[in-house]
Motif scaffolding. Structure first.
Motif, PDB file in Angstrom:
ATOM      1  N   LYS A 157     -21.624   2.414   7.086  1.00 22.15           N
ATOM      2  CA  LYS A 157     -20.271   2.962   7.023  1.00 22.15           C
ATOM      3  C   LYS A 157     -19.767   3.140   5.598  1.00 22.15           C
ATOM      4  O   LYS A 157     -20.225   2.471   4.674  1.00 22.15           O
ATOM      5  CB  LYS A 157     -19.291   2.040   7.770  1.00 22.15           C
ATOM      6  N   THR A 158     -18.798   4.031   5.464  1.00 22.41           N
ATOM      7  CA  THR A 158     -17.984   4.177   4.260  1.00 22.41           C
ATOM      8  C   THR A 158     -16.619   3.580   4.556  1.00 22.41           C
ATOM      9  O   THR A 158     -16.082   3.755   5.655  1.00 22.41           O
ATOM     10  CB  THR A 158     -17.839   5.663   3.880  1.00 22.41           C
ATOM     11  N   TYR A 159     -16.072   2.863   3.572  1.00 19.50           N
ATOM     12  CA  TYR A 159     -14.788   2.177   3.762  1.00 19.50           C
ATOM     13  C   TYR A 159     -13.806   2.650   2.698  1.00 19.50           C
ATOM     14  O   TYR A 159     -14.145   2.756   1.513  1.00 19.50           O
ATOM     15  CB  TYR A 159     -14.948   0.665   3.629  1.00 19.50           C
ATOM     16  N   ILE A 160     -12.566   2.898   3.121  1.00 19.93           N
ATOM     17  CA  ILE A 160     -11.484   3.201   2.180  1.00 19.93           C
ATOM     18  C   ILE A 160     -10.322   2.268   2.503  1.00 19.93           C
ATOM     19  O   ILE A 160      -9.793   2.278   3.616  1.00 19.93           O
ATOM     20  CB  ILE A 160     -11.030   4.667   2.254  1.00 19.93           C
ATOM     21  N   TYR A 161      -9.944   1.458   1.516  1.00 19.01           N
ATOM     22  CA  TYR A 161      -8.846   0.504   1.675  1.00 19.01           C
ATOM     23  C   TYR A 161      -7.643   1.017   0.888  1.00 19.01           C
ATOM     24  O   TYR A 161      -7.781   1.419  -0.275  1.00 19.01           O
ATOM     25  CB  TYR A 161      -9.257  -0.877   1.160  1.00 19.01           C
ATOM     26  N   THR A 162      -6.477   1.014   1.508  1.00 19.68           N
ATOM     27  CA  THR A 162      -5.275   1.517   0.841  1.00 19.68           C
ATOM     28  C   THR A 162      -4.175   0.467   0.871  1.00 19.68           C
ATOM     29  O   THR A 162      -4.076  -0.331   1.807  1.00 19.68           O
ATOM     30  CB  THR A 162      -4.762   2.798   1.523  1.00 19.68           C
ATOM     31  N   THR A 163      -3.355   0.483  -0.174  1.00 20.92           N
ATOM     32  CA  THR A 163      -2.221  -0.441  -0.253  1.00 20.92           C
ATOM     33  C   THR A 163      -1.214   0.083  -1.270  1.00 20.92           C
ATOM     34  O   THR A 163      -1.572   0.771  -2.228  1.00 20.92           O
ATOM     35  CB  THR A 163      -2.678  -1.852  -0.666  1.00 20.92           C
ATOM     36  N   LYS A 164       0.044  -0.270  -1.069  1.00 20.08           N
ATOM     37  CA  LYS A 164       1.082   0.043  -2.051  1.00 20.08           C
ATOM     38  C   LYS A 164       1.152  -1.033  -3.130  1.00 20.08           C
ATOM     39  O   LYS A 164       1.558  -0.757  -4.249  1.00 20.08           O
ATOM     40  CB  LYS A 164       2.439   0.186  -1.360  1.00 20.08           C
ATOM     41  N   ASN A 165       0.735  -2.244  -2.771  1.00 20.60           N
ATOM     42  CA  ASN A 165       0.785  -3.376  -3.705  1.00 20.60           C
ATOM     43  C   ASN A 165      -0.619  -3.938  -3.862  1.00 20.60           C
ATOM     44  O   ASN A 165      -1.072  -4.736  -3.039  1.00 20.60           O
ATOM     45  CB  ASN A 165       1.747  -4.449  -3.199  1.00 20.60           C
ATOM     46  N   ILE A 166      -1.306  -3.524  -4.903  1.00 24.12           N
ATOM     47  CA  ILE A 166      -2.719  -3.893  -5.040  1.00 24.12           C
ATOM     48  C   ILE A 166      -2.905  -5.376  -5.322  1.00 24.12           C
ATOM     49  O   ILE A 166      -3.975  -5.933  -5.065  1.00 24.12           O
ATOM     50  CB  ILE A 166      -3.379  -3.035  -6.137  1.00 24.12           C
ATOM     51  N   GLU A 167      -1.884  -6.047  -5.827  1.00 26.64           N
ATOM     52  CA  GLU A 167      -2.018  -7.465  -6.145  1.00 26.64           C
ATOM     53  C   GLU A 167      -1.699  -8.372  -4.956  1.00 26.64           C
ATOM     54  O   GLU A 167      -2.181  -9.497  -4.887  1.00 26.64           O
ATOM     55  CB  GLU A 167      -1.125  -7.820  -7.328  1.00 26.64           C
ATOM     56  N   LYS A 168      -0.892  -7.889  -4.024  1.00 29.45           N
ATOM     57  CA  LYS A 168      -0.480  -8.739  -2.904  1.00 29.45           C
ATOM     58  C   LYS A 168      -0.818  -8.154  -1.537  1.00 29.45           C
ATOM     59  O   LYS A 168      -0.807  -8.870  -0.540  1.00 29.45           O
ATOM     60  CB  LYS A 168       1.022  -9.010  -2.986  1.00 29.45           C
ATOM     61  N   GLY A 169      -1.112  -6.838  -1.473  1.00 32.11           N
ATOM     62  CA  GLY A 169      -1.398  -6.219  -0.193  1.00 32.11           C
ATOM     63  C   GLY A 169      -0.107  -5.966   0.575  1.00 32.11           C
ATOM     64  O   GLY A 169       0.973  -5.955  -0.005  1.00 32.11           O
ATOM     65  N   PRO A 170      -0.199  -5.753   1.896  1.00 30.57           N
ATOM     66  CA  PRO A 170      -1.419  -5.760   2.713  1.00 30.57           C
ATOM     67  C   PRO A 170      -2.238  -4.485   2.545  1.00 30.57           C
ATOM     68  O   PRO A 170      -1.753  -3.497   2.022  1.00 30.57           O
ATOM     69  CB  PRO A 170      -0.856  -5.866   4.139  1.00 30.57           C
ATOM     70  N   TRP A 171      -3.488  -4.578   3.009  1.00 31.85           N
ATOM     71  CA  TRP A 171      -4.404  -3.457   2.944  1.00 31.85           C
ATOM     72  C   TRP A 171      -4.527  -2.799   4.319  1.00 31.85           C
ATOM     73  O   TRP A 171      -4.498  -3.465   5.345  1.00 31.85           O
ATOM     74  CB  TRP A 171      -5.792  -3.913   2.519  1.00 31.85           C
ATOM     75  N   THR A 172      -4.695  -1.489   4.299  1.00 29.14           N
ATOM     76  CA  THR A 172      -5.059  -0.745   5.503  1.00 29.14           C
ATOM     77  C   THR A 172      -6.495  -0.272   5.324  1.00 29.14           C
ATOM     78  O   THR A 172      -6.842   0.275   4.274  1.00 29.14           O
ATOM     79  CB  THR A 172      -4.143   0.467   5.720  1.00 29.14           C
ATOM     80  N   VAL A 173      -7.322  -0.503   6.332  1.00 26.30           N
ATOM     81  CA  VAL A 173      -8.731  -0.133   6.210  1.00 26.30           C
ATOM     82  C   VAL A 173      -9.020   1.119   7.032  1.00 26.30           C
ATOM     83  O   VAL A 173      -8.558   1.267   8.168  1.00 26.30           O
ATOM     84  CB  VAL A 173      -9.664  -1.287   6.647  1.00 26.30           C
ATOM     85  N   HIS A 174      -9.752   2.031   6.425  1.00 19.85           N
ATOM     86  CA  HIS A 174     -10.247   3.238   7.099  1.00 19.85           C
ATOM     87  C   HIS A 174     -11.766   3.201   6.956  1.00 19.85           C
ATOM     88  O   HIS A 174     -12.277   3.049   5.851  1.00 19.85           O
ATOM     89  CB  HIS A 174      -9.699   4.498   6.439  1.00 19.85           C
ATOM     90  N   SER A 175     -12.488   3.333   8.041  1.00 25.39           N
ATOM     91  CA  SER A 175     -13.950   3.323   7.957  1.00 25.39           C
ATOM     92  C   SER A 175     -14.531   4.401   8.850  1.00 25.39           C
ATOM     93  O   SER A 175     -13.960   4.743   9.892  1.00 25.39           O
ATOM     94  CB  SER A 175     -14.506   1.947   8.357  1.00 25.39           C
ATOM     95  N   PHE A 176     -15.654   4.940   8.415  1.00 25.42           N
ATOM     96  CA  PHE A 176     -16.306   5.986   9.180  1.00 25.42           C
ATOM     97  C   PHE A 176     -17.768   6.061   8.767  1.00 25.42           C
ATOM     98  O   PHE A 176     -18.169   5.544   7.724  1.00 25.42           O
ATOM     99  CB  PHE A 176     -15.614   7.343   8.959  1.00 25.42           C
TER     100      PHE A 176
END
Length: 527
Positions: free
Chosen positions: A121-140
């Motif tokens: 898989k390829t994973y893309i993690y997104t967040t507005k706050n890179i130091e505290k998160g939270p993260w949203t994960v997208h995988s395909f």
């Protein structure tokens, strides 16, 4: 007496002045931080890297000056739940897991992407706050090798991936996958600027836009030569990338990208294979000339940089831990990573306050199959780490202590054998073949106490790559024990050596060992 005092004061002043005026030095980080990707947001730099089979994964580091870095987060806790990820049923993912990541920032959102061959898989993690998160994960699927994400001005999202023959795809706006029919060859032979006879074809893509043009950075490895940076240029993100140049070739320092400072200076960030300590980052000044990046000072990576001096890697990248926690503290500081997925029911900082308790949950064949091995990077040019271990509650066949983890690993610890506790030291003296029949060197002596101090020292100077092990009954007088470990960087683990706290059973599960502390230093004893 007065004159001696004046001399001493002058020396102190000189040392202090030198420390204030001396700039940063290469290597930027003398520890395993490979496959770096960087982004600047305002006056703050963020960097992602590779840690493969370690969890949490894809470390995020932060700097205000490009010289001093600290770990501030990870993109994920675990990649998923499978036998290889969990070290179950004889499976593992050593040297696999998440590889070269890409970090980007676009319209208030951070994007950190990676890929894993073992999950496909390829994973893309997104967040507005890179130091505290939270993260949203997208995988395909599939797993896009060594990819680089790029946001075009019109909002379209592109990804370049591959090895030697590089491909371009366009991603769906919701990051759920690739738009069907967009995959095409971008560059047929991206290694060509460095020659035609390649040991390793161009990979490690990182794409940047500067003054309206697009610059694609890759590394390749000509046969009989060294790792080399090549750059291709185009007027559009989609190409054609007909213009390519050999951009940098010095001591194998390669693979990475470029970053600018708020005051307009430019640097290339690259890494160098440096033996057993791992792949270590370098920062190389660069400038723009006739629309091309010119990397290095007369084509070389300088030893010193016009940046603030490093304050050292302790405690921002590597750190001691007394295992005492105050309210609001992280359970485990960010310097720690587990080898593979942890079993959170079998480790604790609460069952005995001020101690890390590791409990064996199953019977295993050896170190590489042990769950809940807790690790930190080793670092150069020299380093040491030591622990205090309470062994009262270990069971028959248990082995607990301090290790140096790589495929050719070393361990010092306490083993319960035939009802007796033994101080034991093990080195992998040579690697076996496909059946894993490694040759071991080991030594053991009886232990008549319930508490012991264990230490490992590493010497990476001039790629000496040797380690020695010690034990003590009081933490002061140390005795060298066992044989010298000839450390070797292997692709089986694809990672620099790590300090490793372990406890596992070869006979019966359920025993536990208590670690009072882990202390790290940038000094070693005289050998």
């Amino acid at each position: 007496m007065k004159s001696k005092l004046i001399v001493i004061l002058l020396l102190v002043y000189h040392v202090s002045l030198t420390a204030q005026t001396e700039g940063a030095r290469n290597p930027l980080i003398f520890a395993d931080v490979p496959d770096m990707s960087m982004v600047r947001v305002g006056d703050t730099y963020y960097m992602s890297s590779t840690t493969m089979h370690m969890n949490p994964g894809v470390p995020i580091m932060k700097s205000k000056d490009l010289s001093n870095w600290e770990i501030v987060n990870y993109a994920y806790d675990t990649l998923g739940n499978a036998d290889d990820l969990n070290l179950e049923n004889g499976k593992s993912y050593y040297g696999k897991g998440s590889w070269a990541s890409c970090i980007r920032y676009h319209k208030g959102l951070f994007y950190v992407s990676t890929f894993a061959g073992n999950t496909g898989k390829t994973y893309i993690y997104t967040t507005k706050n890179i130091e505290k998160g939270p993260w949203t994960v997208h995988s395909f699927k599939p797993s896009y090798h060594d990819h680089s994400i790029f946001y075009e001005d019109d909002g379209r999202i592109f990804m370049i991936y591959g090895g030697n023959k590089l491909h371009l795809v366009e991603l769906k706006s919701d990051l759920s996958g690739v738009i069907e029919g967009t995959d095409r060859v971008l560059i047929e032979n991206a290694s060509a600027p460095a020659g035609l006879n390649m040991l390793l074809g161009a990979e490690g893509s990182q794409l940047f836009k500067h003054d309206g043009k697009y610059y694609l950075f890759n590394i390749c490895w000509p046969r009989g030569g060294m790792r080399t940076v090549v750059v291709h240029r185009a007027d559009k993100v989609t190409g054609p990338y007909d213009e390519g140049r050999l951009a940098f070739q010095d001591r194998g320092i390669a693979q990475g990208g470029i970053i600018d400072t708020p005051d307009g200076r430019w640097f290339a960030y690259l890494f160098r294979d440096n033996g057993a300590v791992g792949r270590i980052p370098y920062l190389v000044p660069m400038k723009w000339e006739d629309g091309w990046p010119i990397i290095g000072i007369n084509g070389k990576a300088p030893d010193t940089l016009d940046l603030p001096a490093s304050k050292g890697l302790i405690p921002t990248i590597i750190a001691s831990d007394e295992f005492k926690r105050k309210k609001g503290d992280r359970v485990l500081p960010l310097v720690w990573q587990w080898n593979h997925n942890p079993d959170n029911s079998l480790w604790s900082l609460n069952e005995r306050k001020g101690y890390l308790r590791l409990t064996s949950g199953r019977v295993v064949s050896g170190f590489e199959q042990a769950k809940n091995t807790l690790t930190q990077r080793t670092f150069g040019p020299v380093c040491s780490g030591y622990v205090c271990l309470d062994v009262r509650h270990m069971k028959e066949g248990d082995f607990a202590g301090l290790g140096l983890l790589q495929s050719k690993f070393g361990q010092i610890g306490v083993q319960v054998k035939d009802g007796r506790k033994m101080i034991k030291q093990i080195n992998v003296a040579s690697l076996g073949g496909r059946n894993g029949n490694n040759r071991f060197e080991e030594d053991s002596i009886p232990l008549e106490r319930d508490k012991i101090y264990l230490k490992a020292e590493c010497d990476f100077r001039n790629r000496k790559d040797v380690a020695r092990f010690f034990y003590s009954y009081d933490g002061k007088g140390w005795k060298h024990f066992g044989s010298e470990l000839k450390m070797q960087y292997t692709l089986a683990h694809f990672m620099g050596y790590r300090f490793a706290l372990f406890n596992y059973s070869t006979k019966v599960a359920g025993g536990y060992a208590d670690f009072d502390f882990f202390r790290v230093s940038d000094q070693i004893s005289k050998w």
